[in-house]
Design an enzyme around this catalytic site. Structure first.
Site, PDB file in Angstrom:
ATOM      1  N   PRO A 111       0.836  -1.209   0.000  1.00 43.08           N
ATOM      2  CA  PRO A 111       0.000   0.000   0.000  1.00 43.08           C
ATOM      3  C   PRO A 111       0.874   1.263   0.000  1.00 43.08           C
ATOM      4  O   PRO A 111       1.921   1.292   0.651  1.00 43.08           O
ATOM      5  CB  PRO A 111      -0.803  -0.103   1.301  1.00 43.08           C
ATOM      6  CG  PRO A 111      -0.716  -1.524   1.721  1.00 43.08           C
ATOM      7  CD  PRO A 111       0.541  -2.085   1.140  1.00 43.08           C
ATOM      8  N   ALA A 114       1.470   4.564   3.285  1.00 45.17           N
ATOM      9  CA  ALA A 114       0.817   3.953   4.440  1.00 45.17           C
ATOM     10  C   ALA A 114       1.809   3.608   5.543  1.00 45.17           C
ATOM     11  O   ALA A 114       1.453   2.958   6.516  1.00 45.17           O
ATOM     12  CB  ALA A 114       0.063   2.699   3.995  1.00 45.17           C
ATOM     13  N   GLY A 117       6.800   1.675   3.763  1.00 43.55           N
ATOM     14  CA  GLY A 117       8.063   1.823   3.027  1.00 43.55           C
ATOM     15  C   GLY A 117       7.944   1.498   1.550  1.00 43.55           C
ATOM     16  O   GLY A 117       8.902   1.018   0.932  1.00 43.55           O
ATOM     17  N   SER A 119       7.750   3.461  -1.097  1.00 39.88           N
ATOM     18  CA  SER A 119       8.618   4.212  -2.014  1.00 39.88           C
ATOM     19  C   SER A 119      10.065   3.713  -1.910  1.00 39.88           C
ATOM     20  O   SER A 119      10.760   3.612  -2.920  1.00 39.88           O
ATOM     21  CB  SER A 119       8.524   5.717  -1.772  1.00 39.88           C
ATOM     22  OG  SER A 119       9.030   6.035  -0.508  1.00 39.88           O
ATOM     23  N   ALA A 120      10.499   3.361  -0.704  1.00 38.98           N
ATOM     24  CA  ALA A 120      11.872   2.856  -0.559  1.00 38.98           C
ATOM     25  C   ALA A 120      12.020   1.497  -1.235  1.00 38.98           C
ATOM     26  O   ALA A 120      13.031   1.235  -1.888  1.00 38.98           O
ATOM     27  CB  ALA A 120      12.246   2.757   0.913  1.00 38.98           C
ATOM     28  N   ASP A 162      14.185   3.056   5.912  1.00 39.86           N
ATOM     29  CA  ASP A 162      13.354   2.338   4.930  1.00 39.86           C
ATOM     30  C   ASP A 162      14.190   1.665   3.833  1.00 39.86           C
ATOM     31  O   ASP A 162      14.058   0.459   3.617  1.00 39.86           O
ATOM     32  CB  ASP A 162      12.324   3.289   4.295  1.00 39.86           C
ATOM     33  CG  ASP A 162      11.150   3.566   5.205  1.00 39.86           C
ATOM     34  OD1 ASP A 162      11.267   3.301   6.405  1.00 39.86           O
ATOM     35  OD2 ASP A 162      10.110   4.061   4.720  1.00 39.86           O
TER      36      ASP A 162
HETATM   37  O1  PMV Z   1       7.667   6.591   5.568  1.00 36.48           O
HETATM   38  P1  PMV Z   1       7.257   5.981   6.857  1.00 36.48           P
HETATM   39  O2  PMV Z   1       5.864   6.274   7.246  1.00 36.48           O
HETATM   40  O3  PMV Z   1       7.615   4.550   6.958  1.00 36.48           O
HETATM   41  O4  PMV Z   1       8.101   6.700   8.031  1.00 36.48           O
HETATM   42  C1  PMV Z   1       9.458   6.551   8.135  1.00 36.48           C
HETATM   43  C2  PMV Z   1       9.904   6.643   9.532  1.00 36.48           C
HETATM   44  C3  PMV Z   1      10.237   8.008  10.099  1.00 36.48           C
HETATM   45  O5  PMV Z   1      11.074   7.727  11.216  1.00 36.48           O
HETATM   46  C4  PMV Z   1       9.006   8.731  10.557  1.00 36.48           C
HETATM   47  C5  PMV Z   1      10.990   8.877   9.099  1.00 36.48           C
HETATM   48  C6  PMV Z   1      12.390   8.403   8.772  1.00 36.48           C
HETATM   49  O6  PMV Z   1      12.944   8.918   7.793  1.00 36.48           O
HETATM   50  O7  PMV Z   1      12.944   7.562   9.495  1.00 36.48           O
END
Ligand code: PMV
Length: 330
Positions: A111, A114, A117, A119-120, A162
């Site tokens: 998803p 959400a 991760g 995009s990573a 991520d």
């Molecule tokens: O993109 P998310 O929702 O998985 O958030 C990443 C985690 C954070 O610690 C909030 C940001 C980061 O860059 O580590």
């Protein structure tokens, strides 16, 4: 050059330490069995990079000057595709094939926006697919660095957690200043993911915490110190397979994230539902403000918790740790 190359990389959940990790505190992250697949093919027309996403129903071309021209869907997809474009250009330049045109197709079951991760995972799989197409043998560290560079372009101050877990898989202890340590965890860690369906922008949530840190430095620092202690105890609980402690620590970690103002009504609803149905622990995962929660079940109550989260309005799936990080599919 190969005629086609396909690679995949896993999604992730953060067990401990989101947000704190931005400020050089440790985070514990786990790759999960949901993957993003990326296929790379050469194109006949040089210097044009076409990016497509099945899930988003969008595609577009980056021209030789870097301008985005939508093919399917509008200009709003440019920021989603930009990291892939950055990675592509970087790898083409490393390989000395600057003039080559490429077609990059994303096919992901993760998803979007959400906290899992997505995009990573797409960035990591892209780096792997494109470099393998060009028959370059990039190490995992190089793939991680390429994906991290591209993430930097789209997020405010990303920690790198991520792309790290998408690249290496398994369960990692990640600290910005120290890098990545893979944890040997024998226990199966069953996780129920509940998606609030509320999309949010990670960078905005990160900025919210940085505002709070500026206004209340001593308070926020001690919240982060507590978060660091929780992560350290979490590592011990994971290693010894102590699920009860793991659950309690997840609950405490969530309480700290609430104190930082990154939870919301829907997150709380799903978390209460999971806990009432007997979860050992539940917390938001990722940036908060929407996105997903995770719950740690006992074997006997997976179904009850799943139903409870669904009845509370969440989309649910049950998952487990993915040992493998990025991998070439063909
Ligand atoms: O993109 P998310 O929702 O998985 O958030 C990443 C985690 C954070 O610690 C909030 C940001 C980061 O860059 O580590």
């Amino acid at each position: 050059m190969k005629p086609l190359s396909r690679a995949s990389a896993p999604a992730k959940i953060i067990l401990f330490g989101e947000h704190f990790v931005v400020y050089d505190r440790p985070a514990v992250v786990m790759a999960i069995e949901r993957r993003a697949y990326v296929t790379a093919k050469p194109r006949a027309d040089n210097r044009i990079i076409v990016v497509k996403s099945r899930e988003m129903g969008a595609s577009g071309a980056f021209t030789p000057s870097g301008e985005y021209q939508p093919i399917e869907g509008g200009l709003e997809f440019e920021p989603k595709f930009k990291p892939i474009y950055i990675i592509t250009k970087r790898i083409l330049s490393l390989s000395g094939e600057e003039t080559l045109g490429l077609e990059i197709e994303v096919d992901s079951s993760i998803p979007i926006a959400a906290g899992l991760g997505s995009s990573a995972a797409v960035a990591v799989a892209s780096a792997s697919a494109i470099s393998s197409l060009l028959e370059m043998r990039l190490s995992r560290d190089e793939i991680f660095r390429l994906a991290f560079e591209a993430e930097r372009f789209v997020h405010v101050n990303p920690s790198g957690v991520d792309p790290a877990v998408s690249t290496y898989g398994g369960i990692l202890l990640y600290r910005r200043g120290e890098g990545i340590r893979r944890l040997d965890v024998e226990a199966e860690i069953p996780i129920i993911v509940g998606d609030t369906g509320v999309k949010r922008v990670t960078g905005e949530m990160v900025s919210r915490v940085s505002d709070l840190l500026m206004r209340y430095p001593t308070v926020v620092e001690s919240i982060m110190d507590a978060g660091e202690n929780i992560a350290k105890l979490g590592v011990e609980a994971l290693k010894s397979g102590d699920m009860r402690t793991l659950g309690e620590l997840m609950n405490m970690n969530h309480a700290l994230l609430c104190a930082l103002g990154v939870s919301n009504d829907m997150i709380e609803r799903l978390i209460s539902a999971a806990r009432r149905a007997g979860a050992l622990g539940a917390k938001l995962t990722g940036a908060g403000g929407g996105g997903c929660i995770i719950a740690l079940p006992e074997k006997s109550n997976v179904q009850g918790i799943t139903e409870a989260i669904r009845n509370a309005g969440g989309e649910v799936f049950v998952t487990a740790k993915a040992f493998e990080g990025v991998r070439i599919e063909e």
